[in-house]
Scaffold this active site. Sequence first.
Site, PDB file in Angstrom:
ATOM      1  N   THR A  17       0.825  -1.210   0.000  1.00  8.63           N
ATOM      2  CA  THR A  17       0.000   0.000   0.000  1.00  8.63           C
ATOM      3  C   THR A  17       0.864   1.268   0.000  1.00  8.63           C
ATOM      4  OG1 THR A  17      -1.369  -1.302   1.501  1.00  8.63           O
ATOM      5  CG2 THR A  17      -2.103   0.923   1.066  1.00  8.63           C
ATOM      6  N   SER A 112       6.161   5.214   7.946  1.00  7.47           N
ATOM      7  CA  SER A 112       4.971   5.898   8.448  1.00  7.47           C
ATOM      8  C   SER A 112       4.859   5.842   9.965  1.00  7.47           C
ATOM      9  CB  SER A 112       3.742   5.307   7.768  1.00  7.47           C
ATOM     10  OG  SER A 112       2.601   6.063   8.067  1.00  7.47           O
ATOM     11  N   HIS A 113       3.813   5.216  10.463  1.00  5.92           N
ATOM     12  CA  HIS A 113       3.505   5.208  11.890  1.00  5.92           C
ATOM     13  C   HIS A 113       4.145   4.019  12.598  1.00  5.92           C
ATOM     14  CE1 HIS A 113       0.863   3.022   9.337  1.00  5.92           C
ATOM     15  NE2 HIS A 113       0.566   2.220  10.338  1.00  5.92           N
ATOM     16  N   ASP A 277       1.804  11.487  12.650  1.00  4.65           N
ATOM     17  CA  ASP A 277       2.552  10.232  12.735  1.00  4.65           C
ATOM     18  C   ASP A 277       4.010  10.399  12.306  1.00  4.65           C
ATOM     19  OD1 ASP A 277       2.112  10.577  10.016  1.00  4.65           O
ATOM     20  OD2 ASP A 277       2.018   8.422   9.631  1.00  4.65           O
ATOM     21  N   ASP A 279       5.790  10.088   9.596  1.00  2.32           N
ATOM     22  CA  ASP A 279       6.151  10.855   8.406  1.00  2.32           C
ATOM     23  C   ASP A 279       5.221  12.037   8.138  1.00  2.32           C
ATOM     24  OD1 ASP A 279       4.086   9.055   7.820  1.00  2.32           O
ATOM     25  OD2 ASP A 279       4.535   9.094   5.697  1.00  2.32           O
ATOM     26  N   ASP A 281       1.911  12.384   7.635  1.00  6.28           N
ATOM     27  CA  ASP A 281       0.742  12.425   6.750  1.00  6.28           C
ATOM     28  C   ASP A 281      -0.570  12.109   7.472  1.00  6.28           C
ATOM     29  OD1 ASP A 281       1.329   9.750   7.037  1.00  6.28           O
ATOM     30  OD2 ASP A 281       1.363   9.296   4.894  1.00  6.28           O
ATOM     31  N   ARG A 282      -0.490  11.550   8.672  1.00  5.70           N
ATOM     32  CA  ARG A 282      -1.731  11.233   9.388  1.00  5.70           C
ATOM     33  C   ARG A 282      -2.031  12.278  10.453  1.00  5.70           C
ATOM     34  NH1 ARG A 282      -2.321   4.776  10.229  1.00  5.70           N
ATOM     35  NH2 ARG A 282      -1.693   4.214   8.115  1.00  5.70           N
ATOM     36  N   THR A 344      -8.503   1.141  -0.500  1.00  6.33           N
ATOM     37  CA  THR A 344      -7.595   1.674   0.514  1.00  6.33           C
ATOM     38  C   THR A 344      -6.258   2.072  -0.104  1.00  6.33           C
ATOM     39  OG1 THR A 344      -8.625   0.384   2.238  1.00  6.33           O
ATOM     40  CG2 THR A 344      -6.357   1.025   2.615  1.00  6.33           C
ATOM     41  N   GLU A 363      -9.284   8.986   4.570  1.00  6.77           N
ATOM     42  CA  GLU A 363      -9.321   7.568   4.907  1.00  6.77           C
ATOM     43  C   GLU A 363      -9.579   7.424   6.398  1.00  6.77           C
ATOM     44  OE1 GLU A 363      -6.804   4.736   2.489  1.00  6.77           O
ATOM     45  OE2 GLU A 363      -5.360   6.234   3.108  1.00  6.77           O
ATOM     46  N   GLU A 364     -10.209   6.318   6.754  1.00  2.00           N
ATOM     47  CA  GLU A 364     -10.507   6.070   8.163  1.00  2.00           C
ATOM     48  C   GLU A 364      -9.249   5.932   9.007  1.00  2.00           C
ATOM     49  OE1 GLU A 364      -9.403   3.008   9.404  1.00  2.00           O
ATOM     50  OE2 GLU A 364      -8.743   2.522   7.362  1.00  2.00           O
ATOM     51  N   SER A 365      -8.118   5.673   8.347  1.00  2.00           N
ATOM     52  CA  SER A 365      -6.865   5.445   9.056  1.00  2.00           C
ATOM     53  C   SER A 365      -6.153   6.760   9.377  1.00  2.00           C
ATOM     54  CB  SER A 365      -5.973   4.554   8.210  1.00  2.00           C
ATOM     55  OG  SER A 365      -5.832   5.106   6.911  1.00  2.00           O
ATOM     56  N   LYS A 376      -1.814  12.439   1.759  1.00  2.00           N
ATOM     57  CA  LYS A 376      -2.564  12.924   2.904  1.00  2.00           C
ATOM     58  C   LYS A 376      -1.638  13.815   3.730  1.00  2.00           C
ATOM     59  CE  LYS A 376      -1.823   8.491   5.131  1.00  2.00           C
ATOM     60  NZ  LYS A 376      -2.084   7.180   4.540  1.00  2.00           N
TER      61      LYS A 376
HETATM   62  C1  G1P Z   1      -2.888   1.454   6.035  1.00  2.00           C
HETATM   63  C2  G1P Z   1      -4.224   2.140   6.079  1.00  2.00           C
HETATM   64  C3  G1P Z   1      -4.486   2.841   4.778  1.00  2.00           C
HETATM   65  C4  G1P Z   1      -3.346   3.796   4.471  1.00  2.00           C
HETATM   66  C5  G1P Z   1      -2.028   3.059   4.523  1.00  2.00           C
HETATM   67  C6  G1P Z   1      -0.859   4.006   4.365  1.00  2.00           C
HETATM   68  O1  G1P Z   1      -2.885   0.487   5.007  1.00  2.00           O
HETATM   69  O2  G1P Z   1      -5.259   1.237   6.360  1.00  2.00           O
HETATM   70  O3  G1P Z   1      -5.703   3.541   4.860  1.00  2.00           O
HETATM   71  O4  G1P Z   1      -3.504   4.377   3.215  1.00  2.00           O
HETATM   72  O5  G1P Z   1      -1.889   2.394   5.768  1.00  2.00           O
HETATM   73  O6  G1P Z   1      -0.794   4.948   5.376  1.00  2.00           O
HETATM   74  P1  G1P Z   1      -3.127  -1.061   5.273  1.00  2.00           P
HETATM   75  O7  G1P Z   1      -2.135  -1.495   6.314  1.00  2.00           O
HETATM   76  O8  G1P Z   1      -4.518  -1.171   5.827  1.00  2.00           O
HETATM   77  O9  G1P Z   1      -2.964  -1.705   3.939  1.00  2.00           O
HETATM   78 ZN    ZN Z   2       2.258   8.079   7.627  1.00  2.00          ZN
END
Ligand code: G1P
Ligand code: ZN
Length: 543
Positions: A17, A112-113, A277, A279, A281-282, A344, A363-365, A376
């Site tokens: 992703t 990322s996170h 987070d 990087d 973006d969240r 997603t 996104e919900e995340s 984002k």
């Molecule tokens: C997760 C989040 C998704 C987001 C991605 C990158 O991906 O669910 O919304 O775009 O991180 O930050 P997932 O681990 O679910 O594939």
């Molecule tokens: Zn991130």
Amino acid sequence: MIRSHPTKPFDDQKPGTSGLRKKVRHFARANYAENFIQSVFDVVDRGDNATLVIGGDGRYHNRAVIQTAIRMAAANGYARVLIGQGGILSTPAASHVIRKYRASGGLVLSASHNPGGPDEDFGIKYNIANGGPAPESVTGAIHARTLEIDRWLDVDAADVDLDTIGTATVGEMAVEVIDPVADYADLMEELFDFAAIRKAVAGGLTMAFDAMHAVTGPYAHEILENRLGFAAGTVRNGTPLEDFGGHHPDPNLVHAKVLYDLMMDPELAPAFGAASDGDGDRNLIIGKGRFITPSDSLAMLAANAHLAPAYAGGLKGIARSMPTSAAADRVAEALDIPVFETPTGWKFFGNLLDAGMVTICGEESAGTGSDHVREKDGLWAVLLWLNILAATGKSVDQIAREHWARFGRNYYARHDYEGVESDRADALMAELSASLGDLPGKSFGPLTVAQADSISYCDPVDGSVSENQGIRVLFEGGSRVVFRLSGTGTQGATIRVYLERYEPAGGRLDADTPDMLADIIAAAQAIAGIKAHTGRAAPDVVT
Ligand code: G1P
Ligand code: ZN
């Protein structure tokens, strides 16, 4: 002098992703990062005299990979690389820099996170010239290339000083180390009414921002404290650390619990709380005494965006990922603008944004953003909330209550089962897929299945089709559950279960989410047999 290093393919370099994510030790193996970067350089579009942006979230191993990438870019014919000072660029800032300086693309180094450090995670993502994550056509080509690669190229050159702003030459390529914050902060100042926010701050608006020892620290110091006048100390954990202080830089209620507890303290809470987070973006948004789910935040921002200068002319459309609650759909309906439901991953928003079909995405995340970049953007969401608070003089809680009273409320939660053996997770999804045909009409407690399918998406702009994006079970009355496997994990599989119940205006708008979702949670268990497949009685993380 260009050097060619013989190598052999790795069979595990399919970008997920968010690019290629592995443990640091996995990434640090001989040829591992080099193979992936060379595969990118071998396949991506770039004309003559191309510029490449390189930046990361400052996590452990960033600097080593940046030096490697610089030497490889020089050997692969790039004319110029732009690098954030200290190797730092938040993901949205990298997107902006790619766009502003008309780069052909960028390497964004982040997980990322996910936690950082020698035993933790690392990642490389390639972004294209629009500033956004490479679409599947490009990541597919990169993956194919990793399976046949037999050499990677670099030049023999010393490390570049990443800590001093200025220009150097590596091979025949120019290397520019730039201020990572200034361009991004200027963009934010164009989008939002900083004068109005400054006035609200002078009038007593207070906030707490938790940068989680990650990349947004320097951005938040500059924007929130220096430019907007919030008191010193508003930004907490504002110094980026290679291991994020040993924490997960994940702005959710588990990892940002200190902020959450502060915001729920009637005596000590400032008016507004937020976090971002690893990087940048969240975002996490919490008003005094009121947590806002990311799905609700998207809807509330969309409903009020016209209060910010950049969106005063209205929104072209809204896009949300499929598991994100339908709260934003009701706003789109009221605004009489289109809403798009995508798989997603932020990359699916790129075409819609480029085509001018949507202005705001989410996104919900905990991801929210707009057409100002192609990622984002955590601080963008924070600033849009601040702009709305300043323009209305209302509290977050008041904005939320008024929103639900008008549009109804989508109670929502995501349950994650982490580190599940991949075989077991695959078996669960396979069995679920095979049972879809039998589900419509079946009842689970008070819920009756109206529709059950595997999600595939046809991009309205280029017609490309993405299949197997998750499994969706819709119940009569608008509740639903979605099942999918994470594409970003680095160990085993993560099963995500997304639960949603709609309560119309006039209904129970201030109930507890777990109570409101109890029937749907039970139905999800019965439908997917999560316990039987995984042995887990409860999810590891609820967000
Ligand atoms: C997760 C989040 C998704 C987001 C991605 C990158 O991906 O669910 O919304 O775009 O991180 O930050 P997932 O681990 O679910 O594939
Ligand atoms: Zn991130």
